[in-house]
Design a protein around this motif. Sequence first.
Motif, PDB file in Angstrom:
ATOM      1  N   ARG A   1     -16.308   5.597  -7.183  1.00  0.00           N
ATOM      2  CA  ARG A   1     -15.413   6.752  -6.941  1.00  0.00           C
ATOM      3  C   ARG A   1     -16.161   7.728  -6.051  1.00  0.00           C
ATOM      4  O   ARG A   1     -17.329   8.068  -6.316  1.00  0.00           O
ATOM      5  CB  ARG A   1     -15.027   7.425  -8.252  1.00  0.00           C
ATOM      6  N   GLY A   2     -15.512   8.176  -4.979  1.00  0.00           N
ATOM      7  CA  GLY A   2     -16.178   9.079  -4.064  1.00  0.00           C
ATOM      8  C   GLY A   2     -15.321   9.365  -2.854  1.00  0.00           C
ATOM      9  O   GLY A   2     -14.144   9.019  -2.793  1.00  0.00           O
ATOM     10  N   VAL A   3     -15.956   9.997  -1.871  1.00  0.00           N
ATOM     11  CA  VAL A   3     -15.296  10.358  -0.621  1.00  0.00           C
ATOM     12  C   VAL A   3     -15.813   9.422   0.456  1.00  0.00           C
ATOM     13  O   VAL A   3     -17.019   9.387   0.722  1.00  0.00           O
ATOM     14  CB  VAL A   3     -15.567  11.826  -0.265  1.00  0.00           C
TER      15      VAL A   3
ATOM     16  N   GLN B   1     -11.478  13.850   3.486  1.00  0.00           N
ATOM     17  CA  GLN B   1     -10.547  13.055   2.700  1.00  0.00           C
ATOM     18  C   GLN B   1     -10.723  13.347   1.216  1.00  0.00           C
ATOM     19  O   GLN B   1     -11.774  13.832   0.775  1.00  0.00           O
ATOM     20  CB  GLN B   1     -10.753  11.564   2.965  1.00  0.00           C
ATOM     21  N   ALA B   2      -9.658  13.008   0.479  1.00  0.00           N
ATOM     22  CA  ALA B   2      -9.700  13.247  -0.969  1.00  0.00           C
ATOM     23  C   ALA B   2     -10.553  12.186  -1.655  1.00  0.00           C
ATOM     24  O   ALA B   2     -10.828  11.114  -1.114  1.00  0.00           O
ATOM     25  CB  ALA B   2      -8.275  13.223  -1.521  1.00  0.00           C
ATOM     26  N   THR B   3     -10.927  12.559  -2.850  1.00  0.00           N
ATOM     27  CA  THR B   3     -11.702  11.605  -3.653  1.00  0.00           C
ATOM     28  C   THR B   3     -10.827  10.415  -4.046  1.00  0.00           C
ATOM     29  O   THR B   3      -9.672  10.583  -4.438  1.00  0.00           O
ATOM     30  CB  THR B   3     -12.228  12.295  -4.916  1.00  0.00           C
ATOM     31  N   SER B   4     -11.410   9.209  -3.904  1.00  0.00           N
ATOM     32  CA  SER B   4     -10.646   7.995  -4.209  1.00  0.00           C
ATOM     33  C   SER B   4     -11.503   7.037  -5.027  1.00  0.00           C
ATOM     34  O   SER B   4     -12.743   7.144  -5.051  1.00  0.00           O
ATOM     35  CB  SER B   4     -10.182   7.311  -2.919  1.00  0.00           C
ATOM     36  N   THR B   5     -10.804   6.139  -5.670  1.00  0.00           N
ATOM     37  CA  THR B   5     -11.477   5.103  -6.484  1.00  0.00           C
ATOM     38  C   THR B   5     -11.261   3.751  -5.820  1.00  0.00           C
ATOM     39  O   THR B   5     -10.169   3.447  -5.323  1.00  0.00           O
ATOM     40  CB  THR B   5     -10.900   5.079  -7.904  1.00  0.00           C
ATOM     41  N   SER B   6     -12.289   2.948  -5.792  1.00  0.00           N
ATOM     42  CA  SER B   6     -12.180   1.614  -5.206  1.00  0.00           C
ATOM     43  C   SER B   6     -12.750   0.589  -6.187  1.00  0.00           C
ATOM     44  O   SER B   6     -13.686   0.880  -6.937  1.00  0.00           O
ATOM     45  CB  SER B   6     -12.939   1.536  -3.873  1.00  0.00           C
ATOM     46  N   TYR B   7     -12.152  -0.578  -6.152  1.00  0.00           N
ATOM     47  CA  TYR B   7     -12.591  -1.694  -6.998  1.00  0.00           C
ATOM     48  C   TYR B   7     -13.013  -2.843  -6.088  1.00  0.00           C
ATOM     49  O   TYR B   7     -12.364  -3.127  -5.067  1.00  0.00           O
ATOM     50  CB  TYR B   7     -11.453  -2.144  -7.915  1.00  0.00           C
TER      51      TYR B   7
END
Length: 466
Positions: free
Chosen positions: A113-115, A120-126
């Motif tokens: 989770r980060g920028v 840009q907004a904070t996002s989560t990636s898998y």
Amino acid sequence: MKPMKTQSLTLACAFLLAGCALGPDYAKPKLDVPAAYKEDGRWKSAQPQDAVPRGDWWRIYQDPRLDQLMDTLNRQSPGIAQAEAQYRQAQALLKQAEAGLFPSLGLSAGQSRGVSSPGQATSTSYNLSANASWELDLWGGLRRSVEAGSAKAQASAAQLAAIRLSAQAQLATAYLQISVADLQLRQLQANEQALAETLKLTRNQYQAGIVSDANVAQAESQWQSAQAQRADKQLTRAQLEHAIAAALGQTPASFSLPAPGAEPRLPSIPAGLPSQLLERRPDIAAAERAVAQANAEIGVAQAAFFPTLTLSASGGYRGASFADWVSLPNRVWSLGPALALSLFDAGLRSAQKEQAVAAYDASVAGYRLTVLSAFQSVEDNLAAQRLLGEEAASQQAALDAARRAETIALNQYRAGTVSYLNVLSAQSGRINAESTLWNVKNRQYAGSVALIAALGGGWQVPTPAP
């Protein structure tokens, strides 16, 4: 299409080059092996060579107690256990080297989770991915490493056999020397008793006015010397027993070896052919395998001058939502070769190759020295077996003559026709002859074990795996 053709051409060239291996192919060092032993030419045993045990060589002495001690040694010896562990270590290192010939596979999964970029907004990636890599052995460096590891494992196996043979030989020598010491102690006790009777007789004659006090002092000195010799032999026996206990992995306080009932058997050991020595001695095999290992290390050093080619591939899924994480739109993959070459190392690889060549030269010299030492040991013990046999026969004849002389002197002394000096001289001659004969027998037993060990015992060189 052009990128695919380029990759196909690269792979084809890689597989073609994979058949070569840099460095010299191993050839066993040549040796000048004599057709026969020098000391064996003047002495031939009537016993056929097939009578020599190939496995449990100590059974040639036909001593059940020695057989039991050897069985305990093979199971409990700390030295053998240490060598076995070192052999397992060499086998594990060989497996590590063999693993480098095959691709490596990996799997990873994670959440972050980060920028990703400013503003840009904070996002989560898998992320879920599998990756594979394979370093092609273009120049044979990895195969030379496996070759070196295989030779090292074989050398370790031979070293284990050498340590086991050495421990067995030391135990057999100590046991036979204890047997001789016990028989010699029995003889020393008999001498002490005989000298005590002579001292008693001399004291009686002194009281009767037949001899002087000097004769009594001489008889007493002879008797005390016999006691000192017995104490010294008891010390030797105790030290040998302690050595056996330590070899068996036991404390001296918990081990005791009773005296044998009879004199041990002394076998005749046929030497065989000198060419067989190279196949029977484990230390020679270990030295030869060390040469093979050093030869392979030269190839490893030479391969370091050339580039390495690694094929890498990865594939998986990457998405921002866990619900549709593993789906076709989120699939990612990569595939491609990587070529790496060191352009400047300030002479490091050249120095490493020079070191490998020097190590090979040293191992060849060590192998030849081991072989020459082996031939020397066999010749020495063949000469000892023959000459000590002649010495024992002559010494036995000298002892028989000394016993007759002592009997005559004692009879004349009791009859009053000679002085005690004649008895003293005859007794000293007989005791010295007995001591010399026992020392010769002790050397014969030690020499017989040393000859068996010099011939390699019952060990055979294992056939290398294809």
